[in-house]
Every structure is written in structure tokens, then in C-alpha cells.
Design an enzyme around this catalytic site. Structure first.
Site, PDB file in Angstrom:
ATOM      1  N   ASN A 128      -9.049  -1.403  10.610  1.00 48.85           N
ATOM      2  CA  ASN A 128      -7.857  -0.801  10.012  1.00 48.85           C
ATOM      3  C   ASN A 128      -7.281   0.186  11.019  1.00 48.85           C
ATOM      4  OD1 ASN A 128      -8.071  -1.743   7.031  1.00 48.85           O
ATOM      5  ND2 ASN A 128     -10.126  -1.098   7.607  1.00 48.85           N
ATOM      6  N   ASP A 155     -14.493  -2.037   9.511  1.00 49.05           N
ATOM      7  CA  ASP A 155     -15.257  -2.469   8.336  1.00 49.05           C
ATOM      8  C   ASP A 155     -16.283  -3.506   8.763  1.00 49.05           C
ATOM      9  OD1 ASP A 155     -13.781  -0.794   6.732  1.00 49.05           O
ATOM     10  OD2 ASP A 155     -12.507  -2.367   5.883  1.00 49.05           O
ATOM     11  N   GLY A 213      -6.781   4.721   5.183  1.00 48.50           N
ATOM     12  CA  GLY A 213      -6.360   5.724   4.202  1.00 48.50           C
ATOM     13  C   GLY A 213      -6.822   7.123   4.573  1.00 48.50           C
ATOM     14  N   SER A 228      -6.252  -3.270   1.579  1.00 42.92           N
ATOM     15  CA  SER A 228      -6.930  -2.794   0.369  1.00 42.92           C
ATOM     16  C   SER A 228      -7.518  -3.888  -0.520  1.00 42.92           C
ATOM     17  CB  SER A 228      -5.974  -1.942  -0.467  1.00 42.92           C
ATOM     18  OG  SER A 228      -5.558  -0.839   0.265  1.00 42.92           O
ATOM     19  N   GLU A 238     -13.196  -6.423   9.816  1.00 37.28           N
ATOM     20  CA  GLU A 238     -11.819  -6.112  10.195  1.00 37.28           C
ATOM     21  C   GLU A 238     -11.736  -4.697  10.736  1.00 37.28           C
ATOM     22  OE1 GLU A 238      -8.943  -4.968   7.452  1.00 37.28           O
ATOM     23  OE2 GLU A 238     -10.351  -4.089   6.039  1.00 37.28           O
ATOM     24  N   GLU A 257       0.810  -1.216   0.000  1.00 36.89           N
ATOM     25  CA  GLU A 257       0.000   0.000   0.000  1.00 36.89           C
ATOM     26  C   GLU A 257       0.848   1.273   0.000  1.00 36.89           C
ATOM     27  OE1 GLU A 257      -3.783  -0.976   2.526  1.00 36.89           O
ATOM     28  OE2 GLU A 257      -2.100  -2.226   3.106  1.00 36.89           O
ATOM     29  N   ARG A 314     -10.590   2.587  11.586  1.00 34.24           N
ATOM     30  CA  ARG A 314     -11.816   2.383  10.807  1.00 34.24           C
ATOM     31  C   ARG A 314     -12.229   0.918  10.901  1.00 34.24           C
ATOM     32  NH1 ARG A 314     -10.697   2.449   5.069  1.00 34.24           N
ATOM     33  NH2 ARG A 314     -11.355   0.287   5.041  1.00 34.24           N
ATOM     34  N   TYR A 318     -12.281  -0.881  -4.657  1.00 33.03           N
ATOM     35  CA  TYR A 318     -11.503   0.212  -4.087  1.00 33.03           C
ATOM     36  C   TYR A 318     -11.097   1.232  -5.128  1.00 33.03           C
ATOM     37  CZ  TYR A 318     -11.243  -1.941   0.458  1.00 33.03           C
ATOM     38  OH  TYR A 318     -11.561  -2.447   1.681  1.00 33.03           O
TER      39      TYR A 318
HETATM   40  N1  LIG Z   1     -17.061 -12.496   4.407  1.00 31.54           N
HETATM   41  C1  LIG Z   1     -17.307 -11.619   3.454  1.00 31.54           C
HETATM   42  N2  LIG Z   1     -18.512 -11.587   2.846  1.00 31.54           N
HETATM   43  C2  LIG Z   1     -18.765 -10.700   1.845  1.00 31.54           C
HETATM   44  N3  LIG Z   1     -17.881  -9.790   1.396  1.00 31.54           N
HETATM   45  C3  LIG Z   1     -16.659  -9.766   1.956  1.00 31.54           C
HETATM   46  C4  LIG Z   1     -16.307 -10.670   3.014  1.00 31.54           C
HETATM   47  N4  LIG Z   1     -15.029 -10.428   3.365  1.00 31.54           N
HETATM   48  C5  LIG Z   1     -14.608  -9.408   2.583  1.00 31.54           C
HETATM   49  N5  LIG Z   1     -15.580  -9.015   1.741  1.00 31.54           N
HETATM   50  C6  LIG Z   1     -15.479  -7.894   0.754  1.00 31.54           C
HETATM   51  O1  LIG Z   1     -14.115  -7.622   0.504  1.00 31.54           O
HETATM   52  C7  LIG Z   1     -13.758  -6.309   0.999  1.00 31.54           C
HETATM   53  C8  LIG Z   1     -12.386  -6.351   1.638  1.00 31.54           C
HETATM   54  O2  LIG Z   1     -12.381  -7.258   2.730  1.00 31.54           O
HETATM   55  P1  LIG Z   1     -11.727  -6.922   4.128  1.00 31.54           P
HETATM   56  O3  LIG Z   1     -11.909  -8.101   5.012  1.00 31.54           O
HETATM   57  O4  LIG Z   1     -12.258  -5.627   4.643  1.00 31.54           O
HETATM   58  O5  LIG Z   1     -10.185  -6.832   3.767  1.00 31.54           O
HETATM   59  P2  LIG Z   1      -9.202  -5.628   3.373  1.00 31.54           P
HETATM   60  O6  LIG Z   1      -8.231  -5.581   4.481  1.00 31.54           O
HETATM   61  O7  LIG Z   1      -8.531  -6.081   2.146  1.00 31.54           O
HETATM   62  O8  LIG Z   1     -10.019  -4.384   3.249  1.00 31.54           O
HETATM   63  C9  LIG Z   1     -14.880  -5.965   1.978  1.00 31.54           C
HETATM   64  O9  LIG Z   1     -15.041  -4.581   2.111  1.00 31.54           O
HETATM   65  C10 LIG Z   1     -16.071  -6.633   1.340  1.00 31.54           C
HETATM   66  O10 LIG Z   1     -16.550  -5.857   0.265  1.00 31.54           O
HETATM   67 MG   LIG Z   2     -11.452  -3.648   4.570  1.00 29.34          MG
END
Ligand SMILES: Nc1ncnc2c1ncn2[C@@H]1O[C@H](COP(=O)(O)OP(=O)(O)O)[C@@H](O)[C@H]1O
Ligand SMILES: [Mg+2]
Length: 316
Positions: A279, A262, A283, A150, A277, A14, A260, A221
Site C-alpha cells: 500500500n 501486507d 490508512g 481495503s 501487496e 476509500e 505498508r 477491516y
Molecule cells: N491469497 C490469500 N490467501 C489468504 N488470504 C488472503 C489472500 N489474499 C488476500 N487475503 C486476505 O484478504 C485481505 C485483503 O487482501 P489484500 O491482497 O491485502 O487486498 P487489499 O488491497 O484489499 O487489502 C488480506 O489481508 C488477507 O486477510
Molecule cells: Mg491489504
């Protein structure tokens, strides 16, 4: 007026986002009247901190080293007060497997999951457990590297045939992968900002992917492939529940300054909110979610930066 070193760049995947976050923070700090030095986090980091002895460091790094507690540990060692979470909280946030265990153990909602390392896969025959995992999580399922970033390496598997490839792809980002139940629902980001009354959730940002990119998590993203709505159109009680959950998770993981969270809003019957998760250093670019949320709360970017810097100095 303080002498502030902005830490940006670094060697993580990143890096480019971090350079933009850092540049924006530098501009804000200058407008606020501070003396700013810019440090691209590399092999001379300790030397530069020791030589410059800044009053504080603004950590605008994302991903490995900068967001996982490594740089924070160095800042502790060198004795420079710094923004956002400390080493332990960063480690807990960066490691999705660890944070999901902590969240689940605390009785907070996170999608069902299983995780294993490359070693378990290669030397302990963990691949044999895949059918059992697939039965437990059901298809579709989501495969992702344990270390965040990301949406890099996040894959969707619609059938058993998709799983091995998705796992191999995730292993190219981290030695541990996570298989997670897929949540069909809405993508919500709740930013949390510390203040005089403790951590406070900002207005929620909803990411609405354009149809063709629904399962292309990395595309989500990219600008133009996703629409961001803030504040998200949610009933008042759901907004309050998501914000309370975000603050609970922020406290649970021991975050400081800002972060943040999520979430997904599972639209299946009885689904509810699920934490994906946290963060530790989200960003801070022109298009990033936390600055948008702060602005929606009436906190302009410069005021955000000023508050975060004050919190860093208060901790030092
Ligand atoms: N279990 C899940 N079910 C549905 N969508 C998911 C799931 N896990 C991740 N995603 C999608 O992928 C994106 C990125 O996942 P995330 O776990 O937040 O990892 P990153 O650290 O890459 O942001 C999420 O914002 C969501 O849109
Ligand atoms: Mg995320």
C-alpha cells in the site's frame, strides 16, 4: 513553519477513510506549527495548487487517483513537493498484478497467481482456462480486483461454482482480476518508514480475525471484527525475516517516505512468508495499522507526520 496543503477525500471507494486520514494529518500539522490548507481532491485540484502554491502537499488519499500515481503526476507537473511515493512506485503498488510479477521476478515470495482482463474473459474465451487455473492454484482460492483497496472485492472461492460470481464481483472494481493461491496462515502488516539511514521496518502488526469472519475479508477491516496485535507474537528470526522482506519489496517497487507491506505467514509445512501487496499510501486514521506500528516503535503520530513532511521537502 511551512505552508502545507493536505490532499484528502477524492472520488475513490476509500474516500471516507481518506477524509479521516487527512483530518488526523491536519491536526498533527497544526500542532507542529504549520499553516494548513485542506483540499478535497476534485476537479479544481490543479487550480487550487497553482493559486495556493503551498511549500508541500501531504497526500492523504487512498485508492484510485490518489494512490495510483495520478495525483502524484499532477503534483510533479505543478511543481509542488509532496509526501510518499512518486508516480511510478504508486502505479507499481496499486496494480497487484504488476507488483506480484515484479516481486516474483525478483525472486521474492508471493502466492501463485493468474490474472486476466474483462476483455480476455468476454472476447477471448478466458473462461475456458478457468479449470486449468483452478487445477494449478487448487481450492480454496482467492479472487480479487487488480487495483487494491481495503479488501473491497476480495472473495474466497471454495469450489468451481464460486469462481464465476467472485470474478464478476471483482470486475465491478477493476477491469482486471487476479486469481491467487489461498494462504492458510497469519495476516501480517509491516510498515516501512524512511529515515536518515534509509527505509526501516516498523514493528509488525498481526490482524487476528474473529472466528465467524475468517473468510469475510471485508469484515476484517471493521473495528471489533478483528483484533490487531502489535508487535505480533513471532519468534525473533521470523520478525527479522518479515521486516527484511518488507524493506526489500519497498525498495524493489521504488517507494519513498513510507508504505505498508501486507504479508501472510503460510503455516503449511515449508510455507514461509508471502507478500500479498504493498500500500503506497496506507490508512493514517486513529485505528490504522501504520500509525500503530510507528507508535510501537516510539514514533508518535506528530513525529511521523513531521518526518514524512521533511522527506517531502528534501525531495523538492
Ligand atoms: N491469497 C490469500 N490467501 C489468504 N488470504 C488472503 C489472500 N489474499 C488476500 N487475503 C486476505 O484478504 C485481505 C485483503 O487482501 P489484500 O491482497 O491485502 O487486498 P487489499 O488491497 O484489499 O487489502 C488480506 O489481508 C488477507 O486477510
Ligand atoms: Mg491489504
Amino acid at each position: 513553519m511551512s505552508r502545507v496543503a493536505v490532499l484528502k477525500g477524492g472520488a475513490s471507494f476509500e474516500r471516507q477513510v481518506s477524509l479521516r486520514s487527512g483530518a488526523r494529518v491536519e491536526d498533527a500539522l497544526e500542532r507542529l506549527g504549520h499553516e494548513v490548507t485542506s483540499i478535497d481532491a476534485g476537479p479544481d485540484l490543479v487550480e487550487r495548487l497553482e493559486a495556493g502554491r503551498p511549500d508541500a502537499a501531504f497526500v492523504a488519499l487512498h485508492g484510485r487517483d490518489g494512490e495510483d500515481g495520478t495525483v502524484q503526476e499532477i503534483l510533479e507537473l505543478v511543481g509542488v513537493p509532496y509526501t510518499a511515493s512518486g508516480p511510478a512506485a504508486c502505479m507499481r503498488c496499486m496494480d497487484k498484478v504488476l507488483s506480484k510479477h515484479l516481486i516474483r521476478d525478483a525472486g521474492l515470495p508471493t502466492p501463485d497467481f493468474f490474472a486476466f482482463t474483462e476483455t480476455a474473459f468476454r472476447s477471448l474465451g478466458a473462461a475456458k482456462a478457468l479449470p486449468a487455473i483452478e487445477r494449478r492454484l487448487e481450492f480454496p482460492l482467492v479472487v480479487k480486483p487488480a487495483a487494491q483497496g481495503s479488501a473491497l472485492g476480495v472473495r474466497f472461492a471454495g469450489s468451481p461454482d464460486d469462481v464465476p460470481g467472485a470474478i464478476v464481483a471483482a470486475f465491478s472494481y477493476d477491469a482486471r482480476v487476479l486469481l491467487e493461491r489461498h494462504v492458510a496462515g497469519r495476516d501480517l502488516a509491516v510498515s516501512v518508514l524512511d529515515g536518515p539511514d534509509g527505509p526501516q521496518a516498523l514493528p509488525i502488526v498481526e490482524a487476528i480475525p474473529h472466528e465467524e469472519h475468517f473468510y469475510d475479508f471485508e469484515a476484517r477491516y471493521e473495528i471489533g471484527r478483528t483484533s490487531f496485535v502489535c508487535p505480533a507474537a513471532l519468534p525473533g528470526e521470523l520478525t527479522a525475516a518479515a521486516q527484511t522482506l518488507a524493506v526489500d519489496v519497498y525498495r524493489l517497487l521504488g517507494c519513498y517516505g513510507f508504505a505498508r507491506v501486507d504479508l501472510m505467514l503460510d503455516e503449511a509445512a515449508g510455507g514461509g512468508l508471502q507478500v500479498l501487496e504493498v500500500n503506497a499510501i496506507p490508512g493514517l486514521t486513529q485505528t490504522s495499522l501504520l500509525p500503530q506500528a510507528a507508535e510501537a516503535a516510539g514514533i508518535e503520530f506528530d513525529a511521523f507526520v513531521a518526518r514524512v513532511l521533511d522527506l517531502a521537502l528534501a525531495r523538492g
